[in-house]
Scaffold this motif. Structure first.
Motif, PDB file in Angstrom:
ATOM      1  N   PHE A 137       0.815  -1.261   0.190  1.00 22.64           N
ATOM      2  CA  PHE A 137       0.120  -0.044  -0.068  1.00 22.64           C
ATOM      3  C   PHE A 137       0.673   1.166  -0.012  1.00 22.64           C
ATOM      4  O   PHE A 137       0.360   2.309   0.245  1.00 22.64           O
ATOM      5  CB  PHE A 137      -0.883   0.128   1.126  1.00 22.64           C
ATOM      6  N   GLY A 138       2.212   1.274  -0.304  1.00 28.26           N
ATOM      7  CA  GLY A 138       3.005   2.199  -0.270  1.00 28.26           C
ATOM      8  C   GLY A 138       3.873   2.113   0.799  1.00 28.26           C
ATOM      9  O   GLY A 138       4.778   3.041   0.826  1.00 28.26           O
ATOM     10  N   GLY A 139       3.886   1.692   1.819  1.00 31.34           N
ATOM     11  CA  GLY A 139       4.612   1.559   3.154  1.00 31.34           C
ATOM     12  C   GLY A 139       4.272   2.380   4.289  1.00 31.34           C
ATOM     13  O   GLY A 139       3.455   3.189   4.014  1.00 31.34           O
ATOM     14  N   ARG A 140       4.743   2.190   5.246  1.00 36.28           N
ATOM     15  CA  ARG A 140       4.646   3.118   6.440  1.00 36.28           C
ATOM     16  C   ARG A 140       5.114   4.484   6.327  1.00 36.28           C
ATOM     17  O   ARG A 140       6.002   4.673   5.721  1.00 36.28           O
ATOM     18  CB  ARG A 140       5.057   2.401   7.734  1.00 36.28           C
ATOM     19  N   PRO A 141       4.300   5.522   6.886  1.00 40.76           N
ATOM     20  CA  PRO A 141       4.681   6.897   6.880  1.00 40.76           C
ATOM     21  C   PRO A 141       5.896   7.229   7.831  1.00 40.76           C
ATOM     22  O   PRO A 141       5.767   6.544   9.068  1.00 40.76           O
ATOM     23  CB  PRO A 141       3.463   7.548   6.836  1.00 40.76           C
ATOM     24  N   ALA A 142       6.636   7.990   7.648  1.00 40.69           N
ATOM     25  CA  ALA A 142       7.617   8.468   8.589  1.00 40.69           C
ATOM     26  C   ALA A 142       6.914   9.248   9.428  1.00 40.69           C
ATOM     27  O   ALA A 142       5.726   9.860   9.245  1.00 40.69           O
ATOM     28  CB  ALA A 142       8.587   9.274   7.994  1.00 40.69           C
ATOM     29  N   MET A 143       7.242   9.367  10.973  1.00 39.29           N
ATOM     30  CA  MET A 143       6.680  10.044  11.982  1.00 39.29           C
ATOM     31  C   MET A 143       6.390  11.653  11.449  1.00 39.29           C
ATOM     32  O   MET A 143       5.311  11.955  11.881  1.00 39.29           O
ATOM     33  CB  MET A 143       7.272  10.183  13.305  1.00 39.29           C
ATOM     34  N   GLY A 144       7.048  12.173  10.917  1.00 35.19           N
ATOM     35  CA  GLY A 144       6.889  13.553  10.553  1.00 35.19           C
ATOM     36  C   GLY A 144       5.942  13.646   9.693  1.00 35.19           C
ATOM     37  O   GLY A 144       5.310  14.901   9.668  1.00 35.19           O
ATOM     38  N   CYS A 145       5.662  12.797   8.522  1.00 29.32           N
ATOM     39  CA  CYS A 145       4.668  12.681   7.728  1.00 29.32           C
ATOM     40  C   CYS A 145       3.377  12.733   8.625  1.00 29.32           C
ATOM     41  O   CYS A 145       2.410  13.134   7.971  1.00 29.32           O
ATOM     42  CB  CYS A 145       4.902  11.578   6.619  1.00 29.32           C
ATOM     43  N   VAL A 146       3.287  11.766   9.461  1.00 26.84           N
ATOM     44  CA  VAL A 146       2.042  11.520  10.053  1.00 26.84           C
ATOM     45  C   VAL A 146       1.711  12.823  10.875  1.00 26.84           C
ATOM     46  O   VAL A 146       0.524  13.148  10.715  1.00 26.84           O
ATOM     47  CB  VAL A 146       2.274  10.349  11.202  1.00 26.84           C
ATOM     48  N   VAL A 147       2.692  13.473  11.556  1.00 28.80           N
ATOM     49  CA  VAL A 147       2.426  14.827  12.147  1.00 28.80           C
ATOM     50  C   VAL A 147       2.013  15.879  11.123  1.00 28.80           C
ATOM     51  O   VAL A 147       1.088  16.624  11.589  1.00 28.80           O
ATOM     52  CB  VAL A 147       3.664  15.096  12.790  1.00 28.80           C
ATOM     53  N   SER A 148       2.396  15.829  10.059  1.00 33.60           N
ATOM     54  CA  SER A 148       1.720  16.830   8.799  1.00 33.60           C
ATOM     55  C   SER A 148       0.430  16.527   8.819  1.00 33.60           C
ATOM     56  O   SER A 148      -0.260  17.466   8.599  1.00 33.60           O
ATOM     57  CB  SER A 148       2.677  16.639   7.730  1.00 33.60           C
ATOM     58  N   LYS A 149      -0.125  15.410   8.574  1.00 35.09           N
ATOM     59  CA  LYS A 149      -1.285  15.099   8.197  1.00 35.09           C
ATOM     60  C   LYS A 149      -2.464  15.406   9.373  1.00 35.09           C
ATOM     61  O   LYS A 149      -3.182  15.892   9.466  1.00 35.09           O
ATOM     62  CB  LYS A 149      -1.442  13.516   8.116  1.00 35.09           C
ATOM     63  N   LEU A 150      -1.688  15.223  10.932  1.00 33.82           N
ATOM     64  CA  LEU A 150      -2.559  15.182  11.891  1.00 33.82           C
ATOM     65  C   LEU A 150      -2.730  16.789  12.677  1.00 33.82           C
ATOM     66  O   LEU A 150      -3.673  17.126  13.106  1.00 33.82           O
ATOM     67  CB  LEU A 150      -2.015  14.304  13.143  1.00 33.82           C
ATOM     68  N   GLN A 151      -1.349  17.457  12.345  1.00 37.55           N
ATOM     69  CA  GLN A 151      -1.113  18.542  13.013  1.00 37.55           C
ATOM     70  C   GLN A 151      -0.634  19.701  12.300  1.00 37.55           C
ATOM     71  O   GLN A 151      -0.444  20.919  12.640  1.00 37.55           O
ATOM     72  CB  GLN A 151      -0.182  18.496  14.322  1.00 37.55           C
ATOM     73  N   GLY A 152      -0.798  19.365  10.860  1.00 40.81           N
ATOM     74  CA  GLY A 152      -0.378  20.447  10.003  1.00 40.81           C
ATOM     75  C   GLY A 152      -1.738  20.974   9.323  1.00 40.81           C
ATOM     76  O   GLY A 152      -2.880  20.591   9.460  1.00 40.81           O
ATOM     77  N   SER A 153      -1.573  22.185   8.871  1.00 42.88           N
ATOM     78  CA  SER A 153      -2.712  23.013   8.462  1.00 42.88           C
ATOM     79  C   SER A 153      -2.240  23.672   6.960  1.00 42.88           C
ATOM     80  O   SER A 153      -1.078  24.249   6.854  1.00 42.88           O
ATOM     81  CB  SER A 153      -3.175  24.054   9.188  1.00 42.88           C
ATOM     82  N   ALA A 154      -3.277  24.034   6.086  1.00 43.49           N
ATOM     83  CA  ALA A 154      -2.518  24.687   4.910  1.00 43.49           C
ATOM     84  C   ALA A 154      -2.420  26.320   5.216  1.00 43.49           C
ATOM     85  O   ALA A 154      -1.909  26.879   4.410  1.00 43.49           O
ATOM     86  CB  ALA A 154      -3.989  24.527   3.690  1.00 43.49           C
ATOM     87  N   ALA A 155      -2.940  26.586   6.421  1.00 41.25           N
ATOM     88  CA  ALA A 155      -2.711  27.933   6.625  1.00 41.25           C
ATOM     89  C   ALA A 155      -1.395  28.336   7.222  1.00 41.25           C
ATOM     90  O   ALA A 155      -1.085  29.447   7.588  1.00 41.25           O
ATOM     91  CB  ALA A 155      -3.700  28.449   7.641  1.00 41.25           C
ATOM     92  N   ASP A 156      -0.704  27.020   7.649  1.00 39.76           N
ATOM     93  CA  ASP A 156       0.653  27.407   8.321  1.00 39.76           C
ATOM     94  C   ASP A 156       1.690  28.080   7.450  1.00 39.76           C
ATOM     95  O   ASP A 156       1.545  27.953   6.270  1.00 39.76           O
ATOM     96  CB  ASP A 156       1.250  25.889   8.510  1.00 39.76           C
ATOM     97  N   VAL A 157       2.523  28.766   8.021  1.00 39.45           N
ATOM     98  CA  VAL A 157       3.446  29.711   7.229  1.00 39.45           C
ATOM     99  C   VAL A 157       5.004  28.651   7.283  1.00 39.45           C
ATOM    100  O   VAL A 157       5.748  29.526   6.652  1.00 39.45           O
ATOM    101  CB  VAL A 157       3.606  31.180   7.762  1.00 39.45           C
ATOM    102  N   THR A 158       5.017  27.826   8.065  1.00 45.69           N
ATOM    103  CA  THR A 158       6.086  26.837   8.098  1.00 45.69           C
ATOM    104  C   THR A 158       5.477  25.552   8.002  1.00 45.69           C
ATOM    105  O   THR A 158       4.387  25.137   8.461  1.00 45.69           O
ATOM    106  CB  THR A 158       6.851  27.146   9.530  1.00 45.69           C
ATOM    107  N   PRO A 159       6.158  24.460   7.382  1.00 46.78           N
ATOM    108  CA  PRO A 159       5.747  23.217   7.383  1.00 46.78           C
ATOM    109  C   PRO A 159       5.788  22.691   8.645  1.00 46.78           C
ATOM    110  O   PRO A 159       6.592  22.847   9.622  1.00 46.78           O
ATOM    111  CB  PRO A 159       6.586  22.802   6.217  1.00 46.78           C
ATOM    112  N   ALA A 160       4.992  21.554   8.655  1.00 48.15           N
ATOM    113  CA  ALA A 160       5.037  20.527  10.074  1.00 48.15           C
ATOM    114  C   ALA A 160       6.425  19.921  10.144  1.00 48.15           C
ATOM    115  O   ALA A 160       6.706  19.714  11.084  1.00 48.15           O
ATOM    116  CB  ALA A 160       3.868  19.888   9.985  1.00 48.15           C
ATOM    117  N   PHE A 161       6.745  19.306   8.873  1.00 45.83           N
ATOM    118  CA  PHE A 161       7.941  18.448   8.962  1.00 45.83           C
ATOM    119  C   PHE A 161       8.949  19.022   7.845  1.00 45.83           C
ATOM    120  O   PHE A 161       8.935  19.049   6.680  1.00 45.83           O
ATOM    121  CB  PHE A 161       7.200  16.940   8.402  1.00 45.83           C
TER     122      PHE A 161
END
Length: 470
Positions: A137-161
């Motif tokens: 299915f593409g493999g497991r995601p890195a932790m930072g990528c998970v955090v980007s999904k859970l705690q990131g926002s398109a309104a952020d002016v800095t990336p989550a990861f």
């Protein structure tokens, strides 16, 4: 001028995502940033400043020559380095780490890291999982990528990861999003002009085979004002309205969000400023820069004393709002000349980690920022006679933890008399990640993310937060 690099991706129909993000539309010299940004709103508390700095000791650090010396082992195991006492009664580590020894109450020394996949990249240090897990299915995601999904926002002016790794972890795309897809790819700035890390010949071949689209570059056109940029963005939003109305999948809305954050990051200046060390106090830069080791040798693939400034970049990025930062220090793949190379490398790591911890504490950030330093495996207890090196040893390895409100000033686990296997309190990679997720306020054993088949997958299928530190 900010340059951002990362992988480029194409949809399954072969059409590049938002191909109109070119110089003729938004005034950008490329389109790849949109594939690196988040597509969902935050699910956590947006005011939280919790963060993780993940330090990969590229190549696999030798446990006997770092935090688990065995002075009573036979000479063909113990090596050249003497143990030194630390600030913790009865605890000794390698003579190559005097600064960490003096500040030992700020660190947790894990001598029994187990469960290594034995693969020569940083994927397990980024995810906790073996490379083949959910590969269909593409493999497991890195932790930072998970955090980007859970705690990131398109309104952020800095990336989550933000991935600052170089060398082997970069070539092999260790910090990859797995089944989450390219929307959650890490933000990967080009560090090649800041820090030199010569690739091994085989890795140069790997990078070449990946093709021209392995990395892309995006630059903000300085002749385009922010007002004109906003005008063009509004125009494109209007042109997209019909497409969004008939798009049952929601992809057009997602791409609008990619565009929104791409513009926000490049125009806010916060990320660019964090990456610009000329804006830092010269005294702070000098503090982070390690002294040139007065003994040992620097291999062609190992970094120099200025590589400790990566720790400063990590601190600046966290201050700017980044949730996860990955850093690499190379090259611990010491199949030959282990002791001469370690005389060069470990004082650099010793200085960088201690300076980062002290700086975060002085700024009141240490309890919010979790630090982990580790590698993909340990190295053989027995010195290979031919080359004076230590080879790969997946059975057990070393790990250091600091910050994050964790209880430090302790040693966890014990190995046998040659540091070849754990005899008490083994700690798995997934236990480390359960602890790091917990420090971010995420219960990784009970929270799920859907895979491409719509099936819920737990962030971690095994592992528990380390009870001694939480």
């Amino acid at each position: 001028m900010l340059t951002v690099t990362g992988r480029s991706f194409r949809n399954c129909d072969g059409v590049s995502r938002r191909t109109f993000l070119t110089a003729g539309t938004l005034g950008f010299g490329g389109w790849g940033l949109v594939d690196l940004l988040k597509a969902e709103d935050a699910s956590g508390i947006r005011s939280s400043r919790k963060a993780v700095i993940n330090v990969h000791l590229d190549g696999g650090p030798p446990q006997l020559d770092t935090i688990d010396p065995k002075p009573n082992a036979p000479a063909e195991f113990r090596g050249e380095f003497a143990p030194i006492s630390t600030a913790l009664p009865g605890v000794q580590i390698s003579e190559l780490m005097p600064q960490i020894a003096a500040a030992a109450e700020r660190f947790t020394f894990i001598r029994t890291l187990v469960g290594s996949d034995g693969r020569h990249h940083a994927f397990q240090c980024q995810s906790g999982f073996r490379e083949k897990d959910l590969a269909a299915f593409g493999g497991r995601p890195a932790m930072g990528c998970v955090v980007s999904k859970l705690q990131g926002s398109a309104a952020d002016v800095t990336p989550a990861f933000v991935d600052l790794m170089q060398g082997r972890p970069l070539v092999r795309n260790s910090a990859r999003p797995g089944f989450l897809g390219p929307s959650f790819q890490p933000f990967r700035p080009d560090l090649s002009k800041l820090f030199q890390r010569e690739l091994e010949p085989a890795m140069k071949g790997e990078l070449k085979r990946l093709g021209a689209e392995q990395t892309v570059s995006l630059k903000l056109n300085t002749s385009l004002s922010h007002k004109r940029l906003d005008d063009r963005r509004s125009l494109l939003a209007g042109l997209d309205q019909i497409k969004r109305n008939v798009d049952a999948s929601g992809m057009m809305h997602a791409m609008d969000r990619f565009q929104q954050q791409a513009v926000g990051i490049l125009t806010s200046g916060e990320f660019a400023n964090a990456m610009d060390l000329t804006r830092e106090d010269p005294a702070v830069i000098a503090r982070y820069t390690a002294s040139t080791p007065n003994r040992g040798i620097q291999s062609t693939t190992s970094e120099g004393p200025d590589s400790t400034r990566k720790f400063l970049l990590a601190r600046r990025l966290v201050e700017a709002g980044v949730r996860c930062v990955s850093v690499s220090i190379s090259d611990f793949d010491t199949h030959s000349s282990n002791f001469d190379r370690m005389k060069h490398l470990m004082p650099i790591v010793d200085h960088g980690l201690c300076t980062l911890v002290a700086d975060l504490e002085e700024r009141g950030m240490l309890d919010d920022v979790s630090i982990v330093a580790w590698g993909e495996f340990g190295r053989t207890p027995r010195i290979n006679n031919k080359n004076g090196g230590r080879d790969h040893w997946p059975r057990v390895g070393p790990c250091l933890l600091a910050g994050g409100g964790m209880r430090t000033g302790q040693v966890i686990g014990a190995t046998d008399r040659i540091a070849g296997s754990a005899v008490s309190r083994p700690v798995h990679y997934k236990d480390i990640f359960a602890t790091l997720y917990r420090n971010l306020g995420i219960d990784a054993r009970h929270l799920t993310i859907d895979d491409p088949q719509g099936r819920p997958q737990y962030l971690l299928d095994n592992g528990e937060p380390i009870s001694e530190v939480v």
